[in-house]
Design an enzyme around this catalytic site. Structure first.
Site, PDB file in Angstrom:
ATOM      1  N   ARG A  69     -39.768 -12.689  75.666  1.00 11.41           N
ATOM      2  CA  ARG A  69     -38.480 -12.974  74.434  1.00 11.41           C
ATOM      3  C   ARG A  69     -38.503 -11.862  73.299  1.00 11.41           C
ATOM      4  O   ARG A  69     -39.233 -11.891  73.272  1.00 11.41           O
ATOM      5  CB  ARG A  69     -39.208 -14.087  73.369  1.00 11.41           C
ATOM      6  CG  ARG A  69     -39.436 -15.713  73.944  1.00 11.41           C
ATOM      7  CD  ARG A  69     -38.061 -16.128  74.647  1.00 11.41           C
ATOM      8  NE  ARG A  69     -37.336 -16.056  73.894  1.00 11.41           N
ATOM      9  CZ  ARG A  69     -36.111 -17.921  73.723  1.00 11.41           C
ATOM     10  NH1 ARG A  69     -36.475 -18.363  75.093  1.00 11.41           N
ATOM     11  NH2 ARG A  69     -35.949 -17.999  72.758  1.00 11.41           N
ATOM     12  N   LYS A  94     -32.867 -13.048  78.899  1.00 10.17           N
ATOM     13  CA  LYS A  94     -31.626 -13.981  79.897  1.00 10.17           C
ATOM     14  C   LYS A  94     -32.005 -13.552  80.792  1.00 10.17           C
ATOM     15  O   LYS A  94     -32.818 -13.441  82.406  1.00 10.17           O
ATOM     16  CB  LYS A  94     -30.549 -14.005  79.562  1.00 10.17           C
ATOM     17  CG  LYS A  94     -30.642 -14.527  77.220  1.00 10.17           C
ATOM     18  CD  LYS A  94     -29.540 -14.801  76.533  1.00 10.17           C
ATOM     19  CE  LYS A  94     -29.265 -15.153  75.359  1.00 10.17           C
ATOM     20  NZ  LYS A  94     -29.688 -14.702  74.426  1.00 10.17           N
ATOM     21  N   THR A 140     -30.149  -9.217  74.386  1.00 14.60           N
ATOM     22  CA  THR A 140     -31.647  -9.557  73.827  1.00 14.60           C
ATOM     23  C   THR A 140     -32.522  -9.179  75.440  1.00 14.60           C
ATOM     24  O   THR A 140     -31.817  -8.680  76.785  1.00 14.60           O
ATOM     25  CB  THR A 140     -31.429 -11.315  74.568  1.00 14.60           C
ATOM     26  OG1 THR A 140     -31.163 -11.785  75.489  1.00 14.60           O
ATOM     27  CG2 THR A 140     -31.407 -11.612  72.770  1.00 14.60           C
ATOM     28  N   ASP A 164     -22.187  -7.351  72.146  1.00 17.40           N
ATOM     29  CA  ASP A 164     -23.635  -7.696  72.216  1.00 17.40           C
ATOM     30  C   ASP A 164     -23.698  -8.552  73.890  1.00 17.40           C
ATOM     31  O   ASP A 164     -23.362  -9.122  73.997  1.00 17.40           O
ATOM     32  CB  ASP A 164     -23.642  -8.807  71.273  1.00 17.40           C
ATOM     33  CG  ASP A 164     -25.356 -10.052  71.262  1.00 17.40           C
ATOM     34  OD1 ASP A 164     -25.360  -9.887  72.854  1.00 17.40           O
ATOM     35  OD2 ASP A 164     -24.853 -10.599  70.731  1.00 17.40           O
ATOM     36  N   GLU A 174     -47.202  -0.312  63.175  1.00 18.92           N
ATOM     37  CA  GLU A 174     -46.213   0.439  62.396  1.00 18.92           C
ATOM     38  C   GLU A 174     -45.285   1.680  62.462  1.00 18.92           C
ATOM     39  O   GLU A 174     -46.106   2.567  62.150  1.00 18.92           O
ATOM     40  CB  GLU A 174     -45.894  -0.545  60.440  1.00 18.92           C
ATOM     41  CG  GLU A 174     -45.860  -1.541  60.704  1.00 18.92           C
ATOM     42  CD  GLU A 174     -46.289  -2.174  59.175  1.00 18.92           C
ATOM     43  OE1 GLU A 174     -46.403  -1.033  58.354  1.00 18.92           O
ATOM     44  OE2 GLU A 174     -46.626  -3.438  59.169  1.00 18.92           O
ATOM     45  N   TYR A 199     -52.026  -2.948  66.079  1.00 24.14           N
ATOM     46  CA  TYR A 199     -50.944  -3.781  64.799  1.00 24.14           C
ATOM     47  C   TYR A 199     -50.591  -1.291  65.327  1.00 24.14           C
ATOM     48  O   TYR A 199     -51.361  -0.723  65.047  1.00 24.14           O
ATOM     49  CB  TYR A 199     -51.494  -3.385  63.300  1.00 24.14           C
ATOM     50  CG  TYR A 199     -50.566  -4.271  62.609  1.00 24.14           C
ATOM     51  CD1 TYR A 199     -49.353  -4.369  62.319  1.00 24.14           C
ATOM     52  CD2 TYR A 199     -51.311  -5.813  62.564  1.00 24.14           C
ATOM     53  CE1 TYR A 199     -48.922  -5.775  62.098  1.00 24.14           C
ATOM     54  CE2 TYR A 199     -50.399  -6.724  61.983  1.00 24.14           C
ATOM     55  CZ  TYR A 199     -49.374  -6.367  61.544  1.00 24.14           C
ATOM     56  OH  TYR A 199     -48.373  -7.318  61.130  1.00 24.14           O
TER      57      TYR A 199
HETATM   58  N1  DSN Z   1     -29.523 -19.328  71.918  1.00 28.44           N
HETATM   59  C1  DSN Z   1     -28.350 -18.518  73.003  1.00 28.44           C
HETATM   60  C2  DSN Z   1     -27.444 -18.740  73.975  1.00 28.44           C
HETATM   61  O1  DSN Z   1     -28.274 -19.777  74.675  1.00 28.44           O
HETATM   62  O2  DSN Z   1     -27.077 -18.747  74.133  1.00 28.44           O
HETATM   63  C3  DSN Z   1     -27.908 -16.678  72.283  1.00 28.44           C
HETATM   64  O3  DSN Z   1     -28.060 -16.690  71.333  1.00 28.44           O
END
Ligand code: DSN
Length: 437
Positions: free
Chosen positions: A239, A233, A230, A204, A60, A58
């Site tokens: 994640r 991907k 994110t 984004d 914070e 932890y």
């Molecule tokens: N749900 C994701 C996607 O598959 O594009 C984006 O957050």
């Protein structure tokens, strides 16, 4: 390299049910085509950091300013991860603590807007994300949403129209980015529009961050106040989400005269303590590993190949007579358009899944069908490219998609045949984090 079974000996002993289900997922990912464009394969190194003992800690706060003691290891880990993120995207500031993409976007709202502010974004059917103002999401209920989107016929954004909407509505923030827009986004044009109406511009880049790193798409950082993303991907990380930002706030006087915080401080406070508690240090360590992997020439070549593969897949489908949203693709994904077909997006996606081709049904611009049915099927090439597939494989896959679509009335025999051929193709390639490299 070890197979999945050798990597989880303790789990196999202590919880065979969960172990078997993870094995099942590994088996599925090794024998089917992973074509959901937001999915990929994290490397063994990323998985090891993500599964490390750092999950126990932890801390914070931020490096050098924590609310817990014992940060001799975690402070340098987070600092290193931040420096790597800033260097990769040439950004002034990075916050790596958002637990995923939606919380990252929630933090952006909290940093820049007040409840009820007007925000412009692309709705889901046009290719945007839930958090860009979709009505069932917090972004649609807590803020006044002003939608813009691609033309339903051409599937392309019309920048003159976006400017008109912005001039009329005077939003406080404009989102640029999405989850199923298959074309390059022109951040310079968005920046002109945002400047003209004195709105914050936020990109984004969750879907296309790898294409930016590879130089296939422009980097939005110089044009935007903040950039959210994110990392799981195209970047092949754990994640998680992150937010890049400028330090200075060009609209401090106009929008935030009651506070003295610059943008960097405002996003940091929005994430912690505004929205979240302790950072997930095992994830942040894995993010550091991911940024290091993404800074290599090998990764840039990967990014370029993702786009080449997607073009080859699109050409294979167009040649076989299919309609694609916007007529093709400039990035890692394409959307097949079944508006004119008796078959829905959901039916086609389920049929492809039976044949071992895993994608998702998706709305298309101007979709007459509901979100749980849809007229589109979205697919992409990041994971296939991570396996090492190239243009010839994309053409074979386009052929298999065609076979499935031509046999929707009598699916089983065709699906079984394609399923076997798909598994055979997959067996010829390494799979990062599962088998091989
Ligand atoms: N749900 C994701 C996607 O598959 O594009 C984006 O957050």
């Amino acid at each position: 390299m070890p197979e999945c079974s050798e990597r989880h000996p303790h789990l196999k002993q202590s919880d065979p049910e969960i172990y078997e289900l993870i094995q099942r997922q590994a088996e599925l990912e090794s024998t089917t085509l992973k074509m959901i464009p937001s999915e990929n394969f994290a490397s063994f190194a990323v998985l090891e950091a993500s599964g490390s003992i750092l999950t126990n800690k932890y801390c914070e706060g931020y490096p050098g300013a924590r609310y817990y003691e014992g940060n001799e290891a975690v402070d340098p880990i987070e600092t290193l991860a931040i420096e790597r993120a800033k260097s990769l995207f040439v950004a002034e500031h990075a916050n790596l603590q958002p637990y995923s993409g939606s919380p990252a976007n929630q933090a952006v709202y909290r940093a820049l807007c007040k409840l009820g502010d007007k925000v412009m974004g692309m709705p889901v059917p046009g290719g945007g994300h839930l958090t860009h103002g979709w009505k069932v999401n917090f972004s649609g209920s807590d803020y006044v949403q002003v939608p813009y989107g691609p033309d339903p016929e051409t599937g392309l954004l019309d920048y003159a129209r976006i400017r008109e909407i912005a001039r009329r509505e005077r939003p406080k923030m404009i989102w640029v980015g999405g989850t199923s827009y298959p074309r390059i986004l022109h951040y310079d044009k968005f920046a002109e529009i945002a400047d003209e109406v004195e709105a914050y511009l936020v990109a984004d880049i969750a879907h296309i961050n790898g294409l930016i790193v590879a130089g296939v798409h422009p980097n939005p950082v110089p044009y935007c106040d903040m950039v959210s993303s994110t990392i799981h991907k195209m970047l092949r990380g754990p994640r998680a989400g992150f937010v890049l930002s400028r330090v200075e706030d060009r609209y401090q006087e106009k929008y935030h005269s009651d506070t003295k915080l610059n943008l960097a401080k405002r996003i940091d406070r929005a994430v912690f303590p505004g929205l979240q508690g302790g950072p997930h240090m095992h994830t942040i360590a894995a993010m550091a590993v991911t940024f290091k992997e993404a800074s290599t020439e090998e990764f840039r070549q990967y990014g370029r190949q993702v786009a080449r593969n997607c073009k080859a897949l699109a050409e294979g489908l167009l040649r076989r007579g299919y309609q694609l949203v916007s007529g093709g693709t400039d990035n890692h994904l394409l959307v097949m358009d079944f508006r004119a077909s008796e078959f829905t997006g959901k039916e086609v996606a389920q049929a492809l899944s039976k044949a071992g081709i895993i994608c998702n049904f998706n709305m298309v611009p101007g979709d007459p069908r509901k979100p749980l049915i849809t007229s589109g099927v979205r697919m992409g090439t990041p994971a296939l490219t991570s396996m090492g597939m190239k243009e010839p494989e994309m053409d074979r896959i386009a052929g298999w998609i065609d076979t499935v679509c031509r046999n929707l009335d009598n699916l089983e025999p065709a699906a079984a045949k394609v399923r076997a051929e798909v598994a055979e193709l997959c067996s010829q390639f390494e799979i990062p984090g599962i088998r091989g490299k």
